[in-house]
Design a protein around this motif. Sequence first.
Motif, PDB file in Angstrom:
ATOM      1  N   LEU A 196     -15.570  18.028  13.135  1.00  0.00           N
ATOM      2  CA  LEU A 196     -16.972  18.418  13.258  1.00  0.00           C
ATOM      3  C   LEU A 196     -17.274  18.490  14.748  1.00  0.00           C
ATOM      4  CD1 LEU A 196     -18.348  16.068  10.464  1.00  0.00           C
ATOM      5  CD2 LEU A 196     -17.642  18.469  10.266  1.00  0.00           C
ATOM      6  N   SER A 197     -16.871  19.576  15.334  1.00  0.00           N
ATOM      7  CA  SER A 197     -16.930  19.747  16.790  1.00  0.00           C
ATOM      8  C   SER A 197     -17.235  21.201  17.109  1.00  0.00           C
ATOM      9  CB  SER A 197     -15.580  19.351  17.416  1.00  0.00           C
ATOM     10  OG  SER A 197     -14.535  20.161  16.888  1.00  0.00           O
ATOM     11  N   GLY A 198     -17.651  21.449  18.351  1.00  0.00           N
ATOM     12  CA  GLY A 198     -17.762  22.812  18.834  1.00  0.00           C
ATOM     13  C   GLY A 198     -18.883  23.650  18.254  1.00  0.00           C
ATOM     14  N   LEU A 199     -19.771  23.067  17.476  1.00  0.00           N
ATOM     15  CA  LEU A 199     -20.816  23.867  16.844  1.00  0.00           C
ATOM     16  C   LEU A 199     -21.856  24.365  17.845  1.00  0.00           C
ATOM     17  CD1 LEU A 199     -21.466  21.883  13.534  1.00  0.00           C
ATOM     18  CD2 LEU A 199     -19.990  23.865  13.893  1.00  0.00           C
ATOM     19  N   VAL A 200     -22.157  23.562  18.851  1.00  0.00           N
ATOM     20  CA  VAL A 200     -23.239  23.947  19.766  1.00  0.00           C
ATOM     21  C   VAL A 200     -22.944  25.250  20.497  1.00  0.00           C
ATOM     22  CG1 VAL A 200     -24.210  21.650  20.107  1.00  0.00           C
ATOM     23  CG2 VAL A 200     -22.309  22.413  21.559  1.00  0.00           C
ATOM     24  N   THR A 201     -21.679  25.502  20.810  1.00  0.00           N
ATOM     25  CA  THR A 201     -21.353  26.728  21.538  1.00  0.00           C
ATOM     26  C   THR A 201     -21.143  27.919  20.618  1.00  0.00           C
ATOM     27  OG1 THR A 201     -19.089  25.853  21.693  1.00  0.00           O
ATOM     28  CG2 THR A 201     -20.475  25.694  23.650  1.00  0.00           C
ATOM     29  N   GLU A 202     -21.163  27.699  19.304  1.00  0.00           N
ATOM     30  CA  GLU A 202     -21.163  28.826  18.372  1.00  0.00           C
ATOM     31  C   GLU A 202     -22.589  29.300  18.095  1.00  0.00           C
ATOM     32  OE1 GLU A 202     -18.340  30.358  17.493  1.00  0.00           O
ATOM     33  OE2 GLU A 202     -17.488  28.857  18.854  1.00  0.00           O
ATOM     34  N   ALA A 203     -23.566  28.489  18.503  1.00  0.00           N
ATOM     35  CA  ALA A 203     -24.972  28.890  18.392  1.00  0.00           C
ATOM     36  C   ALA A 203     -25.343  29.740  19.608  1.00  0.00           C
ATOM     37  CB  ALA A 203     -25.856  27.655  18.289  1.00  0.00           C
ATOM     38  N   ASP A 204     -26.594  30.167  19.677  1.00  0.00           N
ATOM     39  CA  ASP A 204     -27.034  31.041  20.767  1.00  0.00           C
ATOM     40  C   ASP A 204     -27.418  30.202  21.977  1.00  0.00           C
ATOM     41  OD1 ASP A 204     -27.825  33.150  22.284  1.00  0.00           O
ATOM     42  OD2 ASP A 204     -29.250  33.973  20.842  1.00  0.00           O
ATOM     43  N   TRP A 205     -26.392  29.562  22.573  1.00  0.00           N
ATOM     44  CA  TRP A 205     -26.655  28.637  23.669  1.00  0.00           C
ATOM     45  C   TRP A 205     -27.170  29.321  24.918  1.00  0.00           C
ATOM     46  CZ3 TRP A 205     -23.493  29.683  27.840  1.00  0.00           C
ATOM     47  CH2 TRP A 205     -22.279  30.344  27.573  1.00  0.00           C
ATOM     48  N   PRO A 225     -14.045  15.388   1.880  1.00  0.00           N
ATOM     49  CA  PRO A 225     -14.525  14.009   1.813  1.00  0.00           C
ATOM     50  C   PRO A 225     -14.546  13.418   3.227  1.00  0.00           C
ATOM     51  CG  PRO A 225     -12.238  14.106   1.144  1.00  0.00           C
ATOM     52  CD  PRO A 225     -12.680  15.530   1.343  1.00  0.00           C
ATOM     53  N   PRO A 226     -15.336  12.359   3.446  1.00  0.00           N
ATOM     54  CA  PRO A 226     -15.433  11.781   4.789  1.00  0.00           C
ATOM     55  C   PRO A 226     -14.095  11.367   5.383  1.00  0.00           C
ATOM     56  CG  PRO A 226     -17.140  10.896   3.369  1.00  0.00           C
ATOM     57  CD  PRO A 226     -16.226  11.701   2.482  1.00  0.00           C
ATOM     58  N   GLU A 227     -13.162  10.933   4.533  1.00  0.00           N
ATOM     59  CA  GLU A 227     -11.859  10.497   5.058  1.00  0.00           C
ATOM     60  C   GLU A 227     -11.001  11.660   5.547  1.00  0.00           C
ATOM     61  OE1 GLU A 227     -11.570  10.379   0.478  1.00  0.00           O
ATOM     62  OE2 GLU A 227     -13.040   9.862   2.029  1.00  0.00           O
ATOM     63  N   ARG A 228     -11.529  12.877   5.462  1.00  0.00           N
ATOM     64  CA  ARG A 228     -10.828  14.035   6.027  1.00  0.00           C
ATOM     65  C   ARG A 228     -11.678  14.747   7.082  1.00  0.00           C
ATOM     66  NH1 ARG A 228      -9.469  17.316   0.890  1.00  0.00           N
ATOM     67  NH2 ARG A 228      -8.830  18.880   2.416  1.00  0.00           N
ATOM     68  N   LEU A 229     -12.699  14.048   7.575  1.00  0.00           N
ATOM     69  CA  LEU A 229     -13.581  14.608   8.596  1.00  0.00           C
ATOM     70  C   LEU A 229     -13.619  13.692   9.814  1.00  0.00           C
ATOM     71  CD1 LEU A 229     -16.572  15.687   6.317  1.00  0.00           C
ATOM     72  CD2 LEU A 229     -14.983  17.232   7.488  1.00  0.00           C
ATOM     73  N   MET A 230     -13.804  14.279  10.984  1.00  0.00           N
ATOM     74  CA  MET A 230     -13.866  13.485  12.219  1.00  0.00           C
ATOM     75  C   MET A 230     -14.795  14.158  13.213  1.00  0.00           C
ATOM     76  SD  MET A 230     -10.023  14.321  13.697  1.00  0.00           S
ATOM     77  CE  MET A 230      -9.205  14.400  12.092  1.00  0.00           C
ATOM     78  N   ILE A 231     -15.419  13.343  14.050  1.00  0.00           N
ATOM     79  CA  ILE A 231     -16.351  13.853  15.049  1.00  0.00           C
ATOM     80  C   ILE A 231     -15.604  14.204  16.335  1.00  0.00           C
ATOM     81  CG2 ILE A 231     -16.882  11.577  16.032  1.00  0.00           C
ATOM     82  CD1 ILE A 231     -19.802  12.490  16.282  1.00  0.00           C
ATOM     83  N   GLY A 232     -16.073  15.252  17.004  1.00  0.00           N
ATOM     84  CA  GLY A 232     -15.510  15.639  18.296  1.00  0.00           C
ATOM     85  C   GLY A 232     -16.571  16.342  19.120  1.00  0.00           C
TER      86      GLY A 232
END
Length: 278
Positions: A196-205, A225-232
Motif C-alpha cells: 500500500l504505497s505510491g498512491l499519492v503520486t498516482e493522484a493529480d499531485w 487479507p491483512p497478512e498479505r498487505l504492507m505499508i510503504g
Amino acid sequence: MAPRIDAHQHFWLYAPDTHAWIDDSMQALRRDFLPEDLAPLLLAAGFDGCIAVQAQQNIAETEWLLRLAGEHDFIRGVVGWVDLCASDVEDQLRRLTEHPKLRGIRHIVQDEADDRFMLRPDFLRGIDALAQFDLAYDILVYPRQLPAAVELAAMFPEQRFVLDHLGKPPIRSGETHAWARGIAALSRNHNVYCKLSGLVTEADWQANIATDFTPYLDVAFDWFPPERLMIGSDWPVSTLAAPYAETLAIVEEYVAGLGDAVVAAIGGETAARVYRLR
C-alpha cells in the motif's frame, strides 16, 4: 511486538545521466537522498526501519544499497536488481546474497514496451533462480501489465511476489475498472503480497488536488487479507505530492479502526515475514 517497517523507499546519489526518469516536473528530486535524510522522518513517524528498493537497473546501485544497509541498522533489507535475463543470473545472485540484507529483486517492468515481458523464457529462468536464494520478487507494473503478472504468479506458486504501489491505479483518470479486475485476479494467487504505497503520486499531485484514496484501499482490502498487505511510503518520490508522515497517514488512518491485529500486520509483520527480515 513486531517492528514497524516502511516497506518501500529509495536512496540515490543524483546524477542526470543515471536518473533521466526524473524529468522537469520532478525537479525537487534532483538531489541526493540518503539514510541521514530518512532517519529522522522514520523516527518522527514511529517507524523502526525500512526496506530500500532499487531505482536503477545496474548491479553497482544494488551493491551501494547493500553497503548502506550494512552501515545503518534501520535499513532492514534491500530489494535490488540483477539481470534476470542473463545466463549467469545464478552467479550474480550467489555473490550478492553473501550480504545478508539482500531480501528481494526487482525489475522496472513498467518501462518495458512488451506488456508480457515477464513471460519471456529468459526472464522466467531468472525468476526460477530466486527460489534457491529465498528471495522475494517485487512486481512493478502498470495496470495493463497486470494480466502478465497473474500468469507469472501462477507459474511459480512457491515464489513470493510483492506487487508494488497497489498496481499503480490510474487515479488521475478515474478509469479504474480494468485495474480493479487485475487486482482481483492477482490476489487469487496466494503467493502474491501487496504494498500500500505510491498512491499519492498516482493522484493529480501537480495540481495539488485533494484525493480520497479510500476507494483504492477498499479494493486492496476486498481482495487481500491483512497478512498479505504492507505499508510503504515510496519516499522520496512521494514527497512530490505530500510530506513523509502524511503519505503514511493515508494508510494508517484507514486501518486505525480495523483492530490491533490488522494494524500490526500492515505496519510491519507482513513485511518482516515476506522479506525474511532478521
